[in-house]
Design a protein around this motif. Structure first.
Motif, PDB file in Angstrom:
ATOM      1  N   VAL A 156       0.845  -1.207   0.000  1.00  0.00           N
ATOM      2  CA  VAL A 156       0.000   0.000   0.000  1.00  0.00           C
ATOM      3  C   VAL A 156       0.871   1.245   0.000  1.00  0.00           C
ATOM      4  O   VAL A 156       0.628   2.201  -0.732  1.00  0.00           O
ATOM      5  N   ALA A 157       1.926   1.215   0.847  1.00  0.00           N
ATOM      6  CA  ALA A 157       2.814   2.380   0.937  1.00  0.00           C
ATOM      7  C   ALA A 157       3.523   2.623  -0.385  1.00  0.00           C
ATOM      8  O   ALA A 157       3.698   3.772  -0.799  1.00  0.00           O
ATOM      9  N   GLY A 158       3.939   1.563  -1.026  1.00  0.00           N
ATOM     10  CA  GLY A 158       4.628   1.728  -2.300  1.00  0.00           C
ATOM     11  C   GLY A 158       3.736   2.377  -3.343  1.00  0.00           C
ATOM     12  O   GLY A 158       4.145   3.322  -4.029  1.00  0.00           O
ATOM     13  N   LYS A 159       2.496   1.877  -3.465  1.00  0.00           N
ATOM     14  CA  LYS A 159       1.575   2.457  -4.433  1.00  0.00           C
ATOM     15  C   LYS A 159       1.204   3.893  -4.074  1.00  0.00           C
ATOM     16  O   LYS A 159       1.117   4.763  -4.950  1.00  0.00           O
ATOM     17  N   MET A 160       0.962   4.117  -2.771  1.00  0.00           N
ATOM     18  CA  MET A 160       0.574   5.452  -2.325  1.00  0.00           C
ATOM     19  C   MET A 160       1.704   6.460  -2.570  1.00  0.00           C
ATOM     20  O   MET A 160       1.491   7.546  -3.106  1.00  0.00           O
ATOM     21  N   ASP A 161       2.915   6.056  -2.187  1.00  0.00           N
ATOM     22  CA  ASP A 161       4.061   6.952  -2.376  1.00  0.00           C
ATOM     23  C   ASP A 161       4.327   7.214  -3.847  1.00  0.00           C
ATOM     24  O   ASP A 161       4.686   8.335  -4.244  1.00  0.00           O
ATOM     25  N   GLU A 162       4.156   6.163  -4.645  1.00  0.00           N
ATOM     26  CA  GLU A 162       4.395   6.327  -6.076  1.00  0.00           C
ATOM     27  C   GLU A 162       3.394   7.306  -6.687  1.00  0.00           C
ATOM     28  O   GLU A 162       3.761   8.172  -7.499  1.00  0.00           O
ATOM     29  N   LEU A 163       2.117   7.175  -6.278  1.00  0.00           N
ATOM     30  CA  LEU A 163       1.091   8.079  -6.804  1.00  0.00           C
ATOM     31  C   LEU A 163       1.336   9.515  -6.323  1.00  0.00           C
ATOM     32  O   LEU A 163       1.221  10.471  -7.088  1.00  0.00           O
ATOM     33  N   TYR A 164       1.677   9.653  -5.042  1.00  0.00           N
ATOM     34  CA  TYR A 164       1.945  10.988  -4.483  1.00  0.00           C
ATOM     35  C   TYR A 164       3.160  11.607  -5.161  1.00  0.00           C
ATOM     36  O   TYR A 164       3.156  12.792  -5.529  1.00  0.00           O
ATOM     37  N   LYS A 165       4.217  10.805  -5.319  1.00  0.00           N
ATOM     38  CA  LYS A 165       5.435  11.319  -5.945  1.00  0.00           C
ATOM     39  C   LYS A 165       5.180  11.704  -7.393  1.00  0.00           C
ATOM     40  O   LYS A 165       5.691  12.724  -7.886  1.00  0.00           O
ATOM     41  N   ASP A 166       4.368  10.898  -8.078  1.00  0.00           N
ATOM     42  CA  ASP A 166       4.042  11.212  -9.470  1.00  0.00           C
ATOM     43  C   ASP A 166       3.300  12.548  -9.553  1.00  0.00           C
ATOM     44  O   ASP A 166       3.568  13.380 -10.428  1.00  0.00           O
ATOM     45  N   ALA A 167       2.380  12.783  -8.613  1.00  0.00           N
ATOM     46  CA  ALA A 167       1.624  14.041  -8.588  1.00  0.00           C
ATOM     47  C   ALA A 167       2.543  15.222  -8.281  1.00  0.00           C
ATOM     48  O   ALA A 167       2.469  16.274  -8.925  1.00  0.00           O
ATOM     49  N   TYR A 168       3.429  15.015  -7.303  1.00  0.00           N
ATOM     50  CA  TYR A 168       4.314  16.105  -6.911  1.00  0.00           C
ATOM     51  C   TYR A 168       5.354  16.409  -7.998  1.00  0.00           C
ATOM     52  O   TYR A 168       5.713  17.573  -8.224  1.00  0.00           O
ATOM     53  N   ASP A 169       5.838  15.370  -8.664  1.00  0.00           N
ATOM     54  CA  ASP A 169       6.785  15.596  -9.768  1.00  0.00           C
ATOM     55  C   ASP A 169       6.139  16.444 -10.869  1.00  0.00           C
ATOM     56  O   ASP A 169       6.779  17.340 -11.443  1.00  0.00           O
ATOM     57  N   ALA A 170       4.879  16.143 -11.170  1.00  0.00           N
ATOM     58  CA  ALA A 170       4.165  16.936 -12.172  1.00  0.00           C
ATOM     59  C   ALA A 170       4.024  18.384 -11.723  1.00  0.00           C
ATOM     60  O   ALA A 170       4.155  19.325 -12.513  1.00  0.00           O
ATOM     61  N   PHE A 171       3.784  18.571 -10.411  1.00  0.00           N
ATOM     62  CA  PHE A 171       3.666  19.929  -9.860  1.00  0.00           C
ATOM     63  C   PHE A 171       4.983  20.681 -10.001  1.00  0.00           C
ATOM     64  O   PHE A 171       5.011  21.858 -10.406  1.00  0.00           O
ATOM     65  N   GLN A 172       6.088  20.022  -9.674  1.00  0.00           N
ATOM     66  CA  GLN A 172       7.392  20.675  -9.767  1.00  0.00           C
ATOM     67  C   GLN A 172       7.745  21.026 -11.209  1.00  0.00           C
ATOM     68  O   GLN A 172       8.412  22.035 -11.466  1.00  0.00           O
ATOM     69  N   LYS A 173       7.312  20.225 -12.147  1.00  0.00           N
ATOM     70  CA  LYS A 173       7.614  20.484 -13.555  1.00  0.00           C
ATOM     71  C   LYS A 173       6.692  21.544 -14.161  1.00  0.00           C
ATOM     72  O   LYS A 173       6.867  21.929 -15.317  1.00  0.00           O
ATOM     73  N   GLY A 174       5.707  22.011 -13.399  1.00  0.00           N
ATOM     74  CA  GLY A 174       4.805  23.047 -13.891  1.00  0.00           C
ATOM     75  C   GLY A 174       3.583  22.510 -14.608  1.00  0.00           C
ATOM     76  O   GLY A 174       2.796  23.295 -15.150  1.00  0.00           O
ATOM     77  N   ASP A 175       3.411  21.180 -14.638  1.00  0.00           N
ATOM     78  CA  ASP A 175       2.226  20.595 -15.268  1.00  0.00           C
ATOM     79  C   ASP A 175       1.114  20.577 -14.220  1.00  0.00           C
ATOM     80  O   ASP A 175       0.822  19.546 -13.582  1.00  0.00           O
ATOM     81  N   LEU A 176       0.484  21.746 -14.025  1.00  0.00           N
ATOM     82  CA  LEU A 176      -0.457  21.924 -12.923  1.00  0.00           C
ATOM     83  C   LEU A 176      -1.718  21.075 -13.090  1.00  0.00           C
ATOM     84  O   LEU A 176      -2.259  20.560 -12.103  1.00  0.00           O
ATOM     85  N   GLU A 177      -2.198  20.919 -14.299  1.00  0.00           N
ATOM     86  CA  GLU A 177      -3.413  20.145 -14.514  1.00  0.00           C
ATOM     87  C   GLU A 177      -3.189  18.669 -14.188  1.00  0.00           C
ATOM     88  O   GLU A 177      -4.018  18.028 -13.532  1.00  0.00           O
ATOM     89  N   LYS A 178      -2.050  18.131 -14.641  1.00  0.00           N
ATOM     90  CA  LYS A 178      -1.732  16.736 -14.329  1.00  0.00           C
ATOM     91  C   LYS A 178      -1.535  16.559 -12.831  1.00  0.00           C
ATOM     92  O   LYS A 178      -2.008  15.565 -12.244  1.00  0.00           O
TER      93      LYS A 178
END
Length: 332
Positions: A207-229
């Protein structure tokens, strides 16, 4: 003038054209004309001195005024240049009228050199010209007063400009401080996100792996400026993990995506969800602060200032409270 007068007396007596009384009468008239001429010359000199003094005063002020005007950063420079041009034009007009006065005085001198037969007509002409000179002198005095008034008005405008310039400089300093504070806040946020990712990964491995992966994927998109993603990924994260240790963070970042897109109304709603659903979250101070800033961006100073005061009151020792204090100081 006296020698000429005696020469005329002797000539008139010898030729029998005039009696002694007539000669003395003529002399008295000449004296009167000379007296008026001297008076006009004195008044003319006084007018010249006043004009010269006004010109020097204006010329001494203009360089300082021009230097102040050049450093101002607003649209008032055009109006000041127009006033300066008007002052210069009026000064040239006075100088032109002064030249006319001087020419008139020269004409009177030539008139006095004519034969005694011309004295009568010259006396009438002199009276007429004297009246004209008096009217012109009065006009010059009125224009001089108008100059003083214009200069006073210009000085008041310069003072207003200086006050506005000082306010603008203070505002720029406040903005610099705000930018610096935001930069520090961003660094702190990035640090917290990294800490959040490492600190809140205590669930089961799957669960932690999937949760962290999803959270990290969202945050990476935020850092790259892809706000909608980033928004979509954080919303998916909350749908799958509504009550985890990262849920409050995800909700906060959703608000941030709307804020960065300048959709301040939706940002306010998303920040409110952090405060309602996760009141004890470490993101609550930041959510409340950003909610206040969003109201200010919408032009709602009343709600904006009230929320910034809540940040100071509810979280007095937080960094967000310091930012709120600085922001309140620059709000007019």
């Amino acid at each position: 003038m006296i020698r000429g007068f005696f020469f005329i007396i002797i000539l008139l007596i010898l030729t029998g054209c005039a009696t002694i009384d007539e000669v003395y009468s003529i002399r008295d008239e000449v004296d009167i004309l000379n007296s008026k001429l001297n008076q006009i010359k004195n008044e003319n000199e006084l007018v010249k001195q006043d004009i010269f003094k006004s010109q020097k005063e204006i010329e001494s002020r203009i360089p300082n005024l021009e230097k102040e005007i050049l450093r101002l950063r607003n649209d008032t420079s055009g109006e000041i240049k127009k006033l300066q041009a008007d002052l210069s034009l009026r000064l040239e007009t006075i100088q032109s009228e002064l030249q006319v006065l001087s020419t008139g005085v020269d004409e009177y001198k030539q008139l006095l050199k004519r034969a005694p037969k011309a004295l009568e007509s010259g006396r009438e002409d002199l009276a007429s010209r004297t009246k004209i000179l008096e009217e012109r002198e009065k006009s010059i005095e009125e224009k001089s007063r108008a100059f003083d008034s214009r200069i006073s008005s210009l000085e008041e405008r310069i003072k207003v400009i200086e006050d506005r310039s000082k306010w603008f400089e203070d505002y720029l300093k406040a903005m610099d401080a705000r930018i610096k504070g935001l930069g520090e806040n961003i660094k702190e946020i990035q640090g917290r996100i990294n800490n959040d990712i490492s600190r809140k990964a205590s669930d089961t491995k799957v669960v932690a792996g999937k949760m962290d992966e999803l959270y990290k994927d969202a945050y990476d998109a935020f850092q790259k400026g892809d706000l909608e993603k980033a928004k979509q990924r954080f919303e998916l994260f909350l749908k799958q993990y509504p009550n985890t240790e990262l849920s409050d963070n995800a909700q906060f970042w959703i608000g941030e995506t709307f804020y960065l897109k300048k959709d301040y109304e939706k940002a306010i709603i998303e920040y409110e969800k952090v405060l309602v659903k996760y009141p004890g979250s470490d993101k609550a101070p930041a959510a409340l602060l950003k909610q206040g800033l969003a109201f200010l961006e919408l032009g709602d100073k009343t709600n904006g200032k009230n929320i910034l005061r809540r940040v100071i009151r509810n979280y007095p020792n937080s960094e967000q409270a310091e930012i709120a204090k600085k922001r309140l100081e620059v709000i007019k």
